[in-house]
Write a protein that holds these residues in place. Structure first.
Motif, PDB file in Angstrom:
ATOM      1  N   GLU A  22       0.852  -1.190   0.000  1.00 54.67           N
ATOM      2  CA  GLU A  22       0.000   0.000   0.000  1.00 54.67           C
ATOM      3  C   GLU A  22       0.890   1.242   0.000  1.00 54.67           C
ATOM      4  O   GLU A  22       1.908   1.294   0.697  1.00 54.67           O
ATOM      5  CB  GLU A  22      -0.893  -0.002   1.241  1.00 54.67           C
ATOM      6  CG  GLU A  22      -1.893   1.116   1.249  1.00 54.67           C
ATOM      7  CD  GLU A  22      -2.833   1.044   2.441  1.00 54.67           C
ATOM      8  OE1 GLU A  22      -3.222   2.122   2.927  1.00 54.67           O
ATOM      9  OE2 GLU A  22      -3.153  -0.066   2.881  1.00 54.67           O
ATOM     10  N   ALA A  23       0.519   2.219  -0.784  1.00 55.38           N
ATOM     11  CA  ALA A  23       1.315   3.444  -0.899  1.00 55.38           C
ATOM     12  C   ALA A  23       1.403   4.167   0.442  1.00 55.38           C
ATOM     13  O   ALA A  23       0.423   4.260   1.175  1.00 55.38           O
ATOM     14  CB  ALA A  23       0.715   4.363  -1.955  1.00 55.38           C
ATOM     15  N   ILE A  24       2.595   4.653   0.734  1.00 54.79           N
ATOM     16  CA  ILE A  24       2.843   5.410   1.963  1.00 54.79           C
ATOM     17  C   ILE A  24       2.091   6.729   1.915  1.00 54.79           C
ATOM     18  O   ILE A  24       1.530   7.197   2.892  1.00 54.79           O
ATOM     19  CB  ILE A  24       4.352   5.698   2.106  1.00 54.79           C
ATOM     20  CG1 ILE A  24       5.153   4.411   2.128  1.00 54.79           C
ATOM     21  CG2 ILE A  24       4.640   6.548   3.315  1.00 54.79           C
ATOM     22  CD1 ILE A  24       6.630   4.611   1.908  1.00 54.79           C
ATOM     23  N   GLY A  25       2.108   7.338   0.772  1.00 47.71           N
ATOM     24  CA  GLY A  25       1.465   8.620   0.537  1.00 47.71           C
ATOM     25  C   GLY A  25       1.518   8.893  -0.962  1.00 47.71           C
ATOM     26  O   GLY A  25       2.111   8.118  -1.715  1.00 47.71           O
ATOM     27  N   LYS A  26       0.919   9.964  -1.389  1.00 44.56           N
ATOM     28  CA  LYS A  26       0.927  10.307  -2.809  1.00 44.56           C
ATOM     29  C   LYS A  26       1.353  11.753  -2.956  1.00 44.56           C
ATOM     30  O   LYS A  26       0.935  12.585  -2.163  1.00 44.56           O
ATOM     31  CB  LYS A  26      -0.461  10.086  -3.407  1.00 44.56           C
ATOM     32  CG  LYS A  26      -0.848   8.631  -3.436  1.00 44.56           C
ATOM     33  CD  LYS A  26      -2.196   8.446  -4.082  1.00 44.56           C
ATOM     34  CE  LYS A  26      -2.567   6.959  -4.075  1.00 44.56           C
ATOM     35  NZ  LYS A  26      -3.826   6.698  -4.706  1.00 44.56           N
ATOM     36  N   PRO A  27       2.182  12.039  -3.935  1.00 47.19           N
ATOM     37  CA  PRO A  27       2.796  11.119  -4.887  1.00 47.19           C
ATOM     38  C   PRO A  27       3.925  10.322  -4.226  1.00 47.19           C
ATOM     39  O   PRO A  27       4.426  10.694  -3.172  1.00 47.19           O
ATOM     40  CB  PRO A  27       3.347  12.044  -5.964  1.00 47.19           C
ATOM     41  CG  PRO A  27       3.640  13.315  -5.241  1.00 47.19           C
ATOM     42  CD  PRO A  27       2.595  13.428  -4.166  1.00 47.19           C
ATOM     43  N   PHE A  28       4.309   9.237  -4.886  1.00 48.12           N
ATOM     44  CA  PHE A  28       5.404   8.412  -4.384  1.00 48.12           C
ATOM     45  C   PHE A  28       6.352   8.075  -5.526  1.00 48.12           C
ATOM     46  O   PHE A  28       6.028   8.235  -6.696  1.00 48.12           O
ATOM     47  CB  PHE A  28       4.880   7.134  -3.705  1.00 48.12           C
ATOM     48  CG  PHE A  28       4.078   6.236  -4.614  1.00 48.12           C
ATOM     49  CD1 PHE A  28       4.702   5.233  -5.356  1.00 48.12           C
ATOM     50  CD2 PHE A  28       2.703   6.364  -4.709  1.00 48.12           C
ATOM     51  CE1 PHE A  28       3.962   4.400  -6.185  1.00 48.12           C
ATOM     52  CE2 PHE A  28       1.957   5.537  -5.536  1.00 48.12           C
ATOM     53  CZ  PHE A  28       2.593   4.549  -6.276  1.00 48.12           C
TER      54      PHE A  28
END
Length: 151
Positions: free
Chosen positions: A124-130
């Motif tokens: 799962e992405a840590i944050g966006k953008p990545f």
């Protein structure tokens, strides 16, 4: 008058954001279109990554992502012909990085060569953008392909 000054100031601030973005990358700028609808980036020797656009192009890479988080990294030569990576290390490392509250956070995951591409499941992405930095090994060379500002 105050409204005009406000609009000018806001416009200047908005146009300055792209100037501070990390657009130089870790290799020569490419204009190729992916064969599978993905993003294309340079592959350079990891030790040359800090040279930015002056780093020597080793290969080209195409990143294809599914909505479920599956990633595939296809490799091509300078003429965009597929590269046979079967003699390379079959596992590669990927570092996901994102700024959260002003600090960089990272997660790592593996990709495995399946005969056509290096494939793996993105966390799962840590944050966006990545950003995703792929590190692969071809004999004695560590190679890097970076994809920035993903969402």
């Amino acid at each position: 008058m105050k409204m005009n000054a406000f609009l000018v100031a806001a416009s200047l601030l908005m146009t300055s954001f792209p100037a501070s973005a990390h657009d130089e990358g870790h290799g020569p700028k490419l204009s190729d279109t992916g064969k599978f609808g993905g993003l294309v980036s340079a592959v350079v020797e990891k030790k040359e990554a800090k040279l930015g656009p002056k780093a020597k192009l080793a290969y080209k890479a195409e990143l294809v992502r599914s909505p479920e988080g599956k990633v595939q990294l296809y490799l091509y030569d300078s003429e965009f012909k597929p590269v046979d990576a079967s003699t390379w290390d079959q596992k590669g490392k990927v570092s996901m990085a994102a700024k959260k509250k002003g600090k960089w956070q990272t997660k790592e995951f593996d990709v495995t060569y399946d005969g056509k591409a290096f494939t793996g499941q993105m966390p799962e992405a840590i944050g966006k953008p990545f950003n995703l930095d792929f590190v692969l090994k071809d004999k004695d060379k560590e190679l890097l392909s970076a994809f920035d500002n993903l969402d």
